[in-house]
Design a protein around this motif. Structure first.
Motif, mmCIF file in Angstrom:
data_model
loop_
_atom_site.group_PDB
_atom_site.id
_atom_site.type_symbol
_atom_site.label_atom_id
_atom_site.label_comp_id
_atom_site.label_asym_id
_atom_site.label_seq_id
_atom_site.Cartn_x
_atom_site.Cartn_y
_atom_site.Cartn_z
ATOM 1 N N MET A 140 0.728 -0.982 -0.085
ATOM 2 C CA MET A 140 0.244 -0.477 -0.377
ATOM 3 C C MET A 140 1.238 1.410 -0.198
ATOM 4 N N LYS A 141 0.548 2.239 -1.055
ATOM 5 C CA LYS A 141 1.340 3.669 -1.246
ATOM 6 C C LYS A 141 0.911 4.412 0.257
ATOM 7 N N GLU A 142 2.685 4.600 0.543
ATOM 8 C CA GLU A 142 2.125 5.774 1.930
ATOM 9 C C GLU A 142 1.723 6.803 1.329
ATOM 10 N N ARG A 143 0.950 7.831 2.681
ATOM 11 C CA ARG A 143 0.452 9.008 1.952
ATOM 12 C C ARG A 143 1.087 9.387 2.544
ATOM 13 N N ALA A 144 1.272 10.697 0.983
ATOM 14 C CA ALA A 144 2.585 12.322 1.318
ATOM 15 C C ALA A 144 2.517 12.852 2.543
ATOM 16 N N LYS A 145 2.783 13.080 2.983
ATOM 17 C CA LYS A 145 2.792 13.882 4.863
ATOM 18 C C LYS A 145 2.344 15.566 4.184
ATOM 19 N N PRO A 146 1.439 16.197 4.857
ATOM 20 C CA PRO A 146 0.513 17.312 4.581
ATOM 21 C C PRO A 146 1.793 18.341 4.537
ATOM 22 N N MET A 147 1.651 19.331 3.990
ATOM 23 C CA MET A 147 2.161 20.756 3.720
ATOM 24 C C MET A 147 2.637 21.147 5.015
ATOM 25 N N LYS A 148 3.531 22.158 5.600
ATOM 26 C CA LYS A 148 3.166 22.806 6.673
ATOM 27 C C LYS A 148 3.368 24.103 6.637
ATOM 28 N N VAL A 149 2.644 25.151 7.472
ATOM 29 C CA VAL A 149 3.182 26.796 6.825
ATOM 30 C C VAL A 149 4.401 27.356 7.575
ATOM 31 N N VAL A 150 5.606 27.306 6.986
ATOM 32 C CA VAL A 150 6.475 28.102 7.398
ATOM 33 C C VAL A 150 6.497 29.753 7.995
ATOM 34 N N ASN B 153 -3.281 35.664 1.367
ATOM 35 C CA ASN B 153 -2.680 34.372 -0.227
ATOM 36 C C ASN B 153 -1.882 33.395 -0.155
ATOM 37 N N LEU B 154 -0.718 33.580 0.407
ATOM 38 C CA LEU B 154 0.796 32.868 0.099
ATOM 39 C C LEU B 154 0.929 32.570 1.718
ATOM 40 N N ILE B 155 1.736 31.401 1.204
ATOM 41 C CA ILE B 155 2.597 30.640 2.518
ATOM 42 C C ILE B 155 3.940 29.985 1.881
ATOM 43 N N LYS B 156 5.117 30.579 2.782
ATOM 44 C CA LYS B 156 5.984 29.514 2.506
ATOM 45 C C LYS B 156 5.918 28.687 3.544
ATOM 46 N N SER B 157 6.794 27.325 1.910
ATOM 47 C CA SER B 157 6.673 25.791 2.801
ATOM 48 C C SER B 157 7.907 25.477 2.579
ATOM 49 N N PHE C 162 -4.606 32.809 5.661
ATOM 50 C CA PHE C 162 -5.800 33.388 5.909
ATOM 51 C C PHE C 162 -6.130 33.217 8.221
ATOM 52 N N LYS C 163 -5.290 33.961 8.797
ATOM 53 C CA LYS C 163 -5.368 33.615 10.456
ATOM 54 C C LYS C 163 -5.257 32.032 10.495
ATOM 55 N N LYS C 164 -3.578 31.668 9.842
ATOM 56 C CA LYS C 164 -2.556 30.340 9.814
ATOM 57 C C LYS C 164 -1.293 31.131 10.669
ATOM 58 N N VAL C 165 -0.759 30.492 11.666
ATOM 59 C CA VAL C 165 0.521 30.874 11.736
ATOM 60 C C VAL C 165 1.324 29.468 11.586
ATOM 61 N N PRO C 166 3.041 29.856 11.721
ATOM 62 C CA PRO C 166 4.156 28.297 11.304
ATOM 63 C C PRO C 166 3.737 27.706 12.022
ATOM 64 N N GLY C 167 3.505 25.984 11.604
ATOM 65 C CA GLY C 167 3.289 24.751 11.857
ATOM 66 C C GLY C 167 1.805 23.758 11.809
ATOM 67 N N ASP C 168 1.325 24.878 11.057
ATOM 68 C CA ASP C 168 -0.291 24.879 11.314
ATOM 69 C C ASP C 168 -0.379 24.196 9.545
ATOM 70 N N ASP D 279 -3.956 23.384 4.059
ATOM 71 C CA ASP D 279 -5.159 23.715 3.234
ATOM 72 C C ASP D 279 -5.402 23.466 1.335
ATOM 73 N N GLU D 280 -5.092 22.091 1.410
ATOM 74 C CA GLU D 280 -4.617 21.790 -0.458
ATOM 75 C C GLU D 280 -5.699 21.749 -0.554
ATOM 76 N N SER D 281 -7.302 22.060 -0.412
ATOM 77 C CA SER D 281 -8.525 22.146 -0.921
ATOM 78 C C SER D 281 -8.425 23.186 -1.718
#
Length: 284
Positions: free
Chosen positions: A1-11, A17-21, A38-44, A47-49
């Motif tokens: 079974m293919k391992e699910r890719a780790k979600p991207m985190k906010v750096v 509208n723009l995040i570094k990761s 919007f209302k995101k902090v590093p480590g969050d 939302d890939e959608s």
């Protein structure tokens, strides 16, 4: 079974509208999407959608330049630019230099600003662009249609020419926008020299003309990037000079123009290259 890719985190949140990761290979990326930061902090988790575009930054300078650009341009202008580039890639069927995302977004943003201020800049090379880079020009026309549909703004035809030059530039490595413009002027002047030398009009709709223009583009690109042709056999060169005397005389006029205008000396190989193709186009 293919391992699910780790979600991207906010750096780092650049703006709403723009995040570094970082991607799965630990490459720095810029992730764009409406409301993504919007209302995101590093480590969050991101939302890939909401992701509309991911920019991969291989060099720190490129990353800083892109951040500065994306911070100061409305997301609607960036979205339009991305749509135009996606269409260009599909239509042209060729790889574009990644810098096109910076240069074209910057150009379109200022073009829209000029429109709002009632400033219209004429494109002095529009006729040449239509003739020499017809496919890129048609993509530029479609770009104006995308801008009209998405933003309700009708930019003039001159802008289709400017966009076409940006695409031409993105198709050629090691060329600046200024060099791309100079290259276009050079090709047009070479065509004029040929027409006057042979006192004929070239059939601009023939396959032979299209091939000749392609050869001239590669010829000009080699000159502007300092790429030399491989040496030809000396005996072969002399034979061509004797066989195609009138065509070689025309090439010498082109050589004089290039030396006077740019200070470059054409090699014997480039002279023969041009002579052969001038012979082909004038036979038709």
């Amino acid at each position: 079974m293919k391992e699910r890719a780790k979600p991207m985190k906010v750096v780092k949140v650049i703006n709403n509208n723009l995040i570094k990761s970082f991607d799965e290979h630990n490459n720095e990326i810029l992730v764009m999407g409406c409301g993504l930061g919007f209302k995101k902090v590093p480590g969050d988790e991101i939302d890939e959608s909401l992701i509309e575009k991911v920019y991969t930054c291989k060099e720190q300078g490129s990353s800083n330049q892109l951040i500065k650009l994306l911070e100061n341009i409305p997301i609607e202008h960036i979205q339009v630019t991305n749509e135009i580039i996606n269409f260009a890639k599909s239509s042209l069927g060729k790889k574009l230099n990644q810098n096109i995302y910076i240069t074209l977004a910057d150009h379109i943003h200022f073009a829209l600003e000029r429109y709002e201020k009632g400033i219209n800049i004429k494109n002095a090379l529009l006729w040449e662009i239509k003739k020499l880079y017809n496919h890129e020009y048609l993509v530029g026309k479609e770009a104006l249609s995308i801008i009209r549909q998405r933003l309700g703004i009708e930019l003039p035809e001159d802008e289709a020419g400017f966009i076409a030059l940006h695409l031409v530039n993105a198709l050629m490595d090691d060329l600046s926008m200024e060099k791309t413009t100079d290259m276009t002027k050079m090709i047009q002047q070479i065509l004029k020299i040929i027409k006057y030398h042979f006192k004929l009009e070239l059939d601009e709709y023939s396959i032979h003309y299209e091939r000749f223009i392609t050869h001239l583009k590669f010829f000009a690109q080699r000159l502007f990037t300092g790429s030399a042709m491989e040496d030809q056999d000396e005996q072969f060169i002399q034979a061509l000079k004797n066989q195609y005397k009138k065509e070689y005389e025309c090439t010498k006029k082109i050589q004089d123009y290039i030396k006077q205008e740019y200070g470059w000396e054409l090699s014997e190989d480039e002279m023969i290259y041009l002579t052969i193709h001038i012979k082909r186009i004038t036979m038709q």
